[in-house]
Design an enzyme around this catalytic site. Structure first.
Site, PDB file in Angstrom:
ATOM      1  N   SER A 196       0.923  -1.331  -0.027  1.00 20.89           N
ATOM      2  CA  SER A 196      -0.196   0.105   0.028  1.00 20.89           C
ATOM      3  C   SER A 196       0.952   1.200  -0.053  1.00 20.89           C
ATOM      4  O   SER A 196       2.021   1.214   0.671  1.00 20.89           O
ATOM      5  CB  SER A 196      -0.855  -0.122   1.266  1.00 20.89           C
ATOM      6  OG  SER A 196      -1.441   1.308   1.420  1.00 20.89           O
ATOM      7  N   TYR A 214      -2.252  -1.761  10.976  1.00 24.69           N
ATOM      8  CA  TYR A 214      -2.417  -2.162   9.680  1.00 24.69           C
ATOM      9  C   TYR A 214      -1.196  -1.710   8.746  1.00 24.69           C
ATOM     10  O   TYR A 214      -0.737  -2.545   7.853  1.00 24.69           O
ATOM     11  CB  TYR A 214      -3.864  -1.490   9.208  1.00 24.69           C
ATOM     12  CG  TYR A 214      -3.919  -1.583   7.532  1.00 24.69           C
ATOM     13  CD1 TYR A 214      -4.110  -2.743   6.917  1.00 24.69           C
ATOM     14  CD2 TYR A 214      -3.629  -0.604   6.785  1.00 24.69           C
ATOM     15  CE1 TYR A 214      -4.186  -2.734   5.410  1.00 24.69           C
ATOM     16  CE2 TYR A 214      -3.450  -0.261   5.446  1.00 24.69           C
ATOM     17  CZ  TYR A 214      -3.897  -1.394   4.762  1.00 24.69           C
ATOM     18  OH  TYR A 214      -3.743  -1.692   3.303  1.00 24.69           O
ATOM     19  N   LYS A 216       1.894  -3.912   6.340  1.00 27.20           N
ATOM     20  CA  LYS A 216       2.492  -3.716   5.159  1.00 27.20           C
ATOM     21  C   LYS A 216       3.987  -3.812   5.143  1.00 27.20           C
ATOM     22  O   LYS A 216       4.673  -4.252   4.103  1.00 27.20           O
ATOM     23  CB  LYS A 216       1.692  -2.531   4.333  1.00 27.20           C
ATOM     24  CG  LYS A 216       0.161  -3.071   4.150  1.00 27.20           C
ATOM     25  CD  LYS A 216      -0.240  -4.285   3.429  1.00 27.20           C
ATOM     26  CE  LYS A 216      -1.473  -4.595   3.382  1.00 27.20           C
ATOM     27  NZ  LYS A 216      -2.063  -5.774   2.558  1.00 27.20           N
TER      28      LYS A 216
HETATM   29  C1  UD1 Z   1      -7.482   4.573   3.460  1.00 35.88           C
HETATM   30  C2  UD1 Z   1      -6.162   4.121   4.498  1.00 35.88           C
HETATM   31  C3  UD1 Z   1      -5.400   3.503   3.715  1.00 35.88           C
HETATM   32  C4  UD1 Z   1      -5.630   2.301   3.001  1.00 35.88           C
HETATM   33  C5  UD1 Z   1      -6.573   2.644   2.033  1.00 35.88           C
HETATM   34  C6  UD1 Z   1      -7.327   1.608   1.427  1.00 35.88           C
HETATM   35  C7  UD1 Z   1      -6.377   5.569   6.430  1.00 35.88           C
HETATM   36  C8  UD1 Z   1      -5.815   6.752   7.008  1.00 35.88           C
HETATM   37  N1  UD1 Z   1      -6.029   5.082   5.321  1.00 35.88           N
HETATM   38  O1  UD1 Z   1      -6.737   5.425   2.557  1.00 35.88           O
HETATM   39  O2  UD1 Z   1      -4.207   2.847   5.040  1.00 35.88           O
HETATM   40  O3  UD1 Z   1      -4.470   1.705   2.352  1.00 35.88           O
HETATM   41  O4  UD1 Z   1      -7.751   3.431   2.863  1.00 35.88           O
HETATM   42  O5  UD1 Z   1      -8.056   2.048   0.391  1.00 35.88           O
HETATM   43  O6  UD1 Z   1      -7.376   5.203   6.883  1.00 35.88           O
HETATM   44  N2  UD1 Z   1     -13.342  10.681   3.474  1.00 35.88           N
HETATM   45  C9  UD1 Z   1     -14.220  11.630   3.515  1.00 35.88           C
HETATM   46  N3  UD1 Z   1     -15.206  11.127   3.969  1.00 35.88           N
HETATM   47  C10 UD1 Z   1     -15.477   9.779   4.268  1.00 35.88           C
HETATM   48  C11 UD1 Z   1     -14.488   8.928   4.002  1.00 35.88           C
HETATM   49  C12 UD1 Z   1     -13.382   9.486   3.298  1.00 35.88           C
HETATM   50  O7  UD1 Z   1     -14.071  12.802   3.251  1.00 35.88           O
HETATM   51  O8  UD1 Z   1     -16.469   9.229   4.836  1.00 35.88           O
HETATM   52  C13 UD1 Z   1     -11.902  11.260   2.745  1.00 35.88           C
HETATM   53  C14 UD1 Z   1     -10.506  11.125   3.748  1.00 35.88           C
HETATM   54  O9  UD1 Z   1     -10.477  12.201   4.372  1.00 35.88           O
HETATM   55  C15 UD1 Z   1      -9.479  11.137   2.529  1.00 35.88           C
HETATM   56  C16 UD1 Z   1     -10.260  10.603   1.189  1.00 35.88           C
HETATM   57  O10 UD1 Z   1     -11.554  10.588   1.569  1.00 35.88           O
HETATM   58  O11 UD1 Z   1      -9.094  12.132   2.269  1.00 35.88           O
HETATM   59  C17 UD1 Z   1     -10.011   9.072   1.096  1.00 35.88           C
HETATM   60  O12 UD1 Z   1     -10.369   8.429   2.145  1.00 35.88           O
HETATM   61  P1  UD1 Z   1     -10.287   6.646   2.091  1.00 35.88           P
HETATM   62  O13 UD1 Z   1     -11.022   6.144   1.055  1.00 35.88           O
HETATM   63  O14 UD1 Z   1     -10.454   6.463   3.810  1.00 35.88           O
HETATM   64  O15 UD1 Z   1      -8.831   6.318   2.019  1.00 35.88           O
HETATM   65  P2  UD1 Z   1      -7.454   6.710   2.300  1.00 35.88           P
HETATM   66  O16 UD1 Z   1      -7.764   7.414   3.883  1.00 35.88           O
HETATM   67  O17 UD1 Z   1      -6.692   7.474   1.584  1.00 35.88           O
END
Ligand code: UD1
Length: 338
Positions: free
Chosen positions: A125, A150, A154
């Site tokens: 990842s 997690y 990795k």
């Molecule tokens: C997350 C994990 C990462 C993992 C990946 C798998 C964390 C900190 N990181 O990445 O380790 O490999 O998923 O896909 O959890 N967001 C919102 N509202 C929501 C959900 C997300 O605003 O309800 C935003 C988050 O702040 C982020 C973006 O959307 O900026 C993507 O979030 P997400 O899909 O959870 O992925 P990551 O955080 O990048």
């Protein structure tokens, strides 16, 4: 040629099985069904016309793993997806994460170590880079202290594989995924999160279908053009094809090192607001959302340099953010209306 796919009924695993079968590989899926449904097998068969072998197995069980490799002596390659992946849960249950993500890896590598030659692809990842200082992120960017168990599994997994390849006949590719989203265009397989989705795109599609009231956007005061976090969202079908390219490379012995690492992303960063807008356009819906505080542990931005994957692996993402969101939406509609 027989390929073992662990976690092959999961989100990325199932799409990879389809691409392997499309390229003529014979697939054996191992899955313990802890976060996947057996019906995914039917979806794979409907798409490819071929039912892969399936073994229900908990890969933490040494005897089970030994039996698997003795039943399937002709396995030419392993693509190892099986792992737990919820960041928040890993903070609550670190021992469970270290056990689930490390013990199976060791059990499989022990079996591969007995073979004359073997090929191994590992699901890593972009989380290993933490908040990288320079965008886009290249494979030589420094690895940072993991923010969660997690993420640490990795990093540890990559280190174990690197050490083992030095003293064995195992060749390995570490694929560092950016943010996988989307579903197969047939809508016969896709992502099925358990409970409330933690990831952005499943939360968006579940909100649009009416399962969730509104999306919370975690922070609009980041140092990015519109204040929301930037990520590199990659279509799961493109990601699946990267695994086939990596496997082909190992099987043809084109690898230049016993262990090689590739970033798998599109190379393009998109903000949360850009994802929302693109989703509204492709789904022709209005998404209810509100701005809330930052989520702890989130980084500001991450997008991949894909030069190495393009030039060395000969792989390139072909599908757009809109393609990915449209496929995720088609899948959500299909799941909820069937
Ligand atoms: C997350 C994990 C990462 C993992 C990946 C798998 C964390 C900190 N990181 O990445 O380790 O490999 O998923 O896909 O959890 N967001 C919102 N509202 C929501 C959900 C997300 O605003 O309800 C935003 C988050 O702040 C982020 C973006 O959307 O900026 C993507 O979030 P997400 O899909 O959870 O992925 P990551 O955080 O990048």
């Amino acid at each position: 040629m027989k390929i073992l796919v662990t976690g092959g009924l999961g989100f990325i695993g199932s799409h990879t099985v389809v691409e392997l079968q499309n390229k003529g590989y014979d697939v054996v899926i191992v899955d313990d069904l802890s976060n996947a449904s057996i019906e995914v097998l039917d979806g794979i068969e409907s798409i490819t016309g071929k039912l892969p072998d399936f073994v229900k197995l908990d890969l933490r069980e040494v005897a089970g793993v030994q039996k698997l490799f003795s039943d399937y002596k002709d396995i030419e390659g392993v693509i190892h997806f099986a792992a737990s992946k919820a960041v928040g849960e890993s903070v609550e249950k670190p021992l469970m994460y270290y056990e689930n993500n490390i013990v199976p890896l060791i059990n499989i590598l022990k079996e591969l170590d007995k073979k004359e030659k073997s090929n191994f692809i590992f699901s890593s990842s972009c989380t290993v880079y933490g908040q990288a200082a320079v965008m886009p992120i290249t494979e030589v960017a420094p690895i940072q202290v993991a923010l969660s168990p997690y993420g640490n599994t990795k990093q540890i997994g990559e280190e174990i594989i690197t050490d083992v390849t030095k003293v064995s006949n195992i060749s390995a590719v570490l694929l560092r995924y950016f943010n996988p989203i989307g579903a197969h265009e047939s809508a016969l397989i896709g992502e099925l999160p358990l409970g409330v989705p933690q990831n952005l795109v499943p939360f968006i599609t579940q909100t649009a279908i009416g399962l969730r009231k509104e999306l919370s956007v975690f922070g609009d005061d980041y140092d990015t053009p519109d204040g929301t976090c930037v990520r590199d969202y990659i279509h799961v079908v493109d990601l699946a094809k990267a695994h086939v390219a990596a496997l082909d490379r190992l099987i043809k012995e084109e690898n230049s090192d016993k262990v090689e690492t590739f970033n798998i992303g599109t190379g393009k960063g998109s903000s949360v607001l850009e994802v929302i807008k693109a989703f509204e356009k492709v789904s022709n819906t209005k998404l209810p959302y509100k701005m809330v505080d930052r989520r702890e542990g989130d980084i500001t931005e991450a997008y991949a340099s894909t030069t190495k994957a393009n030039e060395v692996l000969g792989w390139k993402a072909e599908l757009s953010l809109e393609d990915a969101l449209a496929s995720a939406w088609k899948w959500e509609e299909k799941v909820r209306n069937s």
